[in-house]
Design an enzyme around this catalytic site. Sequence first.
Site, PDB file in Angstrom:
ATOM      1  N   HIS A   1     -15.248   0.160   3.282  1.00  0.00           N
ATOM      2  CA  HIS A   1     -15.062   1.381   4.059  1.00  0.00           C
ATOM      3  C   HIS A   1     -16.204   2.369   3.852  1.00  0.00           C
ATOM      4  CE1 HIS A   1     -10.885   0.251   5.031  1.00  0.00           C
ATOM      5  NE2 HIS A   1     -10.863  -0.230   3.792  1.00  0.00           N
TER       6      HIS A   1
ATOM      7  N   SER B   1       0.800  -1.230   0.000  1.00  0.00           N
ATOM      8  CA  SER B   1       0.000   0.000   0.000  1.00  0.00           C
ATOM      9  C   SER B   1       0.827   1.271   0.000  1.00  0.00           C
ATOM     10  CB  SER B   1      -0.923  -0.002   1.212  1.00  0.00           C
ATOM     11  OG  SER B   1      -1.751  -1.140   1.157  1.00  0.00           O
TER      12      SER B   1
ATOM     13  N   ASP C   1     -10.978  -6.056  -0.546  1.00  0.00           N
ATOM     14  CA  ASP C   1     -10.357  -5.023   0.270  1.00  0.00           C
ATOM     15  C   ASP C   1      -9.839  -5.717   1.524  1.00  0.00           C
ATOM     16  OD1 ASP C   1     -10.572  -1.748   0.408  1.00  0.00           O
ATOM     17  OD2 ASP C   1     -10.320  -2.722   2.390  1.00  0.00           O
TER      18      ASP C   1
ATOM     19  N   CYS D   1      -7.689   2.267   1.617  1.00  0.00           N
ATOM     20  CA  CYS D   1      -8.767   1.523   0.972  1.00  0.00           C
ATOM     21  C   CYS D   1      -8.280   0.871  -0.315  1.00  0.00           C
ATOM     22  CB  CYS D   1      -9.930   2.485   0.669  1.00  0.00           C
ATOM     23  SG  CYS D   1     -11.221   1.698  -0.317  1.00  0.00           S
TER      24      CYS D   1
ATOM     25  N   ASP E   1     -17.674   1.706  -1.335  1.00  0.00           N
ATOM     26  CA  ASP E   1     -16.823   0.502  -1.244  1.00  0.00           C
ATOM     27  C   ASP E   1     -17.582  -0.648  -0.618  1.00  0.00           C
ATOM     28  OD1 ASP E   1     -14.854  -1.384  -0.825  1.00  0.00           O
ATOM     29  OD2 ASP E   1     -13.964  -0.297   0.882  1.00  0.00           O
TER      30      ASP E   1
END
Lengths: 365, 635
Positions: free
Chosen positions: B375, B330, B369, B388, B354
Site C-alpha cells: 500500500h 481484519s 499483505d 493494511c 509497505d
Amino acid sequence: MRIKRWGLRVLAHIDLPLLLLLLLLMGMSLFVQYSASGQSDARVISHGVNMLVALTIMVVVANIPPQYLLSLAVPLYAVGVVLLLGVATAGEVVNGSRRWLNLGVTRIQPSEIMKIAMPLMLAWYFHRHEAMLRLRDYGVAALLLIVPVALVAKQPDLGTALLISASGFYVLFFAGLPWRIMLGMAVVGGASLPVAWHFMHDYQQKRVLTLIDPTQDPLGAGYHIIQSTIAMGSGGSFGKGWLHGTQTHLDFLPERTTDFVFAVFGEEFGLLGNVLLLSLFLAIIVRGMMIAVSAPTLFARLMAGSLTLAFFTYAFVNMGMVSGILPVVGVPLPLVSYGGTAMVTVMLGFGILMSVKTHRKLLKS
Amino acid sequence: MNSRTEIRNYRVELAGFRQRVVVAVGFVLVMFLLLLSRFFYVQVLQYQHYHTLAENNRISLVPSPPNRGLILDRNGVVMAHNYSAYTLEITPSKTGKLDATLDALAKIVEVTPGQRKRFAKLMAESRNFETLPLRAHLSDEEVARLAANRYRLPGVEVRARLFRQYPLQTSASHLLGYIGRINDKDVERLQAAGVYDNYRGSDHIGKVGIEQSYERELHGVTGTEQVETDANGHAGRVLARTPPISGNSLVLYLDSKLQAIAEQAFGNYRGALVAIDPRNGGVLAFVSQPGYDPNLFVDGIDTTSWNELNNSPDRPLLNRALRGAYPEGSTLKPFMALAGLSDGVRKPSDSIADPGYFMLPNSSHRYRDWKAGGHGTVDMHKAIVVSCDTYFYRLANDLGIDRMHAYLGQFGFGQKSGIDMEGELAGVLPSREWKAKRSKMPWFPGETVIAGIGQGYNLATPLQLAVATAALANGGTVYKPQLVQAIIDSRTGKRTPVAPQIVRKIAISAADLDVVRAAMEDVTRPGGTASVANAGVSYRVAAKTGTAQVVGIKQGAKYDAKRLLAIHRDHAVYIAYAPAEAPTIAVAVLVENGSHGGTTAAPIARAVMDYYLLGKLPKAVVAPATPAPGDAHAD
C-alpha cells in the site's frame, strides 16, 4: 274362616323370638345393602325378594315335623354326594374352580345342599345308633363326613369344605365325641398342617400368607384385606354415618354387597354398630341353643345344636376375614350379604330349628 | 332295655348334651370377644392410622400446572405464547393392548404413521404411568367422535391443553429456543435443584435459548387441587384448591422487525449477526442463519423433521452467534491499533513503507499483505482504512503476544460474554499459557505476527465481536450482553427492569479513541473497504471489514475464490456502529464462505442500521443472492 284357621296352624310352628331376631337382622341388612350398592333400589328390592323366598321356605320347613326330616336325611345326603360327583366329572368351571352343575333348567351349587344334608345325615346316623354309641360309630360318622368334604375341597372350594366339615363336626361334638379324641384330632390336625400346606393351591397359600402380611401384595391378594381393614378402622367408634362411608362409596372396597358387606357396616356404623350386630348374632345363637337344649329327641338336639353352631361359624368366619384376622375365604355374612342361595340355606336351617322347637309336644307324647 | 335305664340314659345323655351346649356357648362367647377385641383394636386404638389411610385413598392431590409466561419483543410483539387446543392422549399403562387401541383410534380419527412413530419414541423416553399425547389440535368433530367411542377405549383421553407456540416461526429461533417434553435428564436436574415438586403436572420445560435460561421466571408456580377420587381414578368433588401462579413474562431488547430484516438480508448465506445497544448491552438482533421452526420441538419432533434438521449440511440447529467460533480476521485491527497506541508502541503518525509483505528478522518467510505490491506509505489511519496487513504484522511483532493478550482480553475476546443464554463458547485469544496448555509447545514469534490480523489461533463468536464493537462504540465500557430488558410479574403486572451490567471499563484516552474511530468512519467512505455497501448513507457509520480464512493458502500461492469450493471460501466478517458521533447500535456480522466483509457482510449490517436508525425498510433482498467470487479482493 278356614283360611284363617289354616294360617293360624301354620304360624303355630313359628318360634316368635327367633323370628323377631331374624327380622331385625334382615331389616338392618336392607339398609346396609342400600348403602353398599350405591343406593340402588333394584338391589334392595332383589335382596328383599330373596328374603321373602327364604322366609317362605323357612315357614314351610318349620311345618315339617322332625320325623319327616329324619326320613329325608339319607336321600338328601345321597343326592348331595351324587351331585358332587357330577360336579367333579361334568361341572362348569367358573373363575378357575369347578363348583356349578348345569341341570339344564338351572345351575346349582351342590356344595350348598351339603351344608344342610351333612348335619342331617350325621344326626340321623347317631339317632339310629342312639342306644349303643361306640367308638366305631364315630368312625363311620367321620367317614360320612370326609367323603363329601373331600369332594368339595377338590373343586377347589376350601371355605365351603371347612364349613361343611364344621357343621358335621358339631354333630359329633354334641353327640358326645370324647374329649380325648378331640384333643387327639387337634394334635394330629396341627401336626398335619405342613402337609396340608403342601397340598394347597398357590392362591390358597397366598391367602394365608396375605393374612400374615397384607402389604406384601397391596394391589393383588392383599388388596381386599387392606381396603376392608381401612374401611373398618376408619369407621372409628361411631362410624361415618349411613351412606357416608368413603371406602364404600368411592369404590375402594371390593365385593362390598357380598362377602365384604360387613366392612360397609363397620365403616358406616363404627364399633358401636359392630357391638350391636355381634349382640344380635349372639342372641340368635343363644335362642338356637335354647331350642337345642329343650329338644325332645337326640336327632332334634343334634340338628338344632349343630345348625346353630354352623350359623355362628359363618358369621365368625366372615367377620374374622373382613376384619383381618382370618384368611380370605368366600364366606358370606349370613342374612346380610347379598345372595339368594346362601340365604335360603341359612333360613332352611332356621326352619328346621323352628320345627324342632314347635313339634316337641307331639314328639314327646 | 327296660324303661328305667332308658330314662336314666336319657337323663345322663341330656346332662351330657347340656354340658356340651354350655361349652359351645362358652366357645361362641370367647370367639365373639376375640372379634370384639379386634374391632376395638382396629376402630379405636388404630383409628387415626386407618382414618389417614382412608383419607389418602379418597383425596388425591391433582397438580394444576401454571401457564407459561410470554416472551415479547421490545415493542410488545409476541414471540412465544400459549393457546388452548384439544389433544388426544393415551396412558399406555391403562390401555391393555396398546397396538389394538392405536388401531381402533386410527379408525376414529386420523393418525399418521409419523405420529405413531413419534408416540413410540415418547413412550420409550417416558416416565412410568405417564399420559402421552398421540395427536394434538383435534377438530371439534374429532373430539365428538372420540367422546362417543370413549367407553370402549380405556386409557384414552381427550384433554384441553395449553400449547406453546412461536408465532414468528423460524425467526429468532436460536434466541428463543423452545420447550420440549421433560425427560429423565431434566428430572434429575430439577431434583438436584430441589424444584421438582413444582413440576408435578408440567409436561414441558425450556430446552434451549431464552426458554431454557429463563425457565425459572417463565414456568410459574404449580397449584394443587384436592380432589375426591374413587378407586378407578375418576375425579369427583374438588375439596380444596391452591390456584397456580402463571409464569412471568419477559420483555426483550430485541426488535422482532429488525431481527426479520437481518435474517432476510442474509439471503441464502449461512452466518450470524448480533446487534447490541452500546449504551446498555441490550441485544437488538440475534441472528443465526439458517434457523429452524421451534414449534416442531414443542411436542416431540417427528423423526423425518429431526433427520432433516440434524443432517442438513447447513447445520440449522447450530447457534452460530453463540457457539460459532471464527477467526476475527481484519476486524481485530481497530483493537490492535488501540493496543499499540495505549502501550505507546505506536504514535498515530508513525508510518511504514509497505512492500506487500512482512518478514521477521533472520527468516525468509514472507507474511503477505492481501494486496500484492503493498500500500505504499501507511500510517495508522490508512492502515485501518485500507486494511493494511503489513502494518499490523509489524505492530503485532512490536507489541508481542503478551501485551496483545492482556489488552485485547479487556474487550472480552477469549472469554464468555455472560449473556443470559446457556451454552456460550469462550473463543480463543491465544497466549503463551494457552498454547502451553494446549500443545506443550513454545510460542513462536510467527504466531504473534498472524495473530495481529486476527488469524492463526484467534477465534471469536459473533456475539463476542459485537460486545467488543459496542465497547469501542461507547468509549470502553464492556457490558454484559442482555436479551431480557424487563420481567413482567404475572400477578401484579408490574414491570421490573433488568439492570444493565457493566463487566469492566477500559481506560482508553479520548485521543487514541478519536484516531481509531476516525479511521473506522473512513472505512465506510470512498477509498475505504466498506464504501460500496455504505454508499449514500445518511448517518455516520464507523466500521471495519474482515476475512476469516477457512483454508490456509500455501506460501507463494494466490487466493483464488473462483477455484475454491464454496465451503472452502473465506468467511466474511464485518463490525460497525452508528451513528458514529453518538452510537446507539453496534453490529457484528459473519457470513460463512462470504469471501469479503465489504461485499457480503457489510450490506447486511447496512440494512439493519437503516431500519434501526431511519425506520427504512429494505427495498428487496439487500444481500447478494449468490456469492460474488469475481469481486476484487478489497480487504
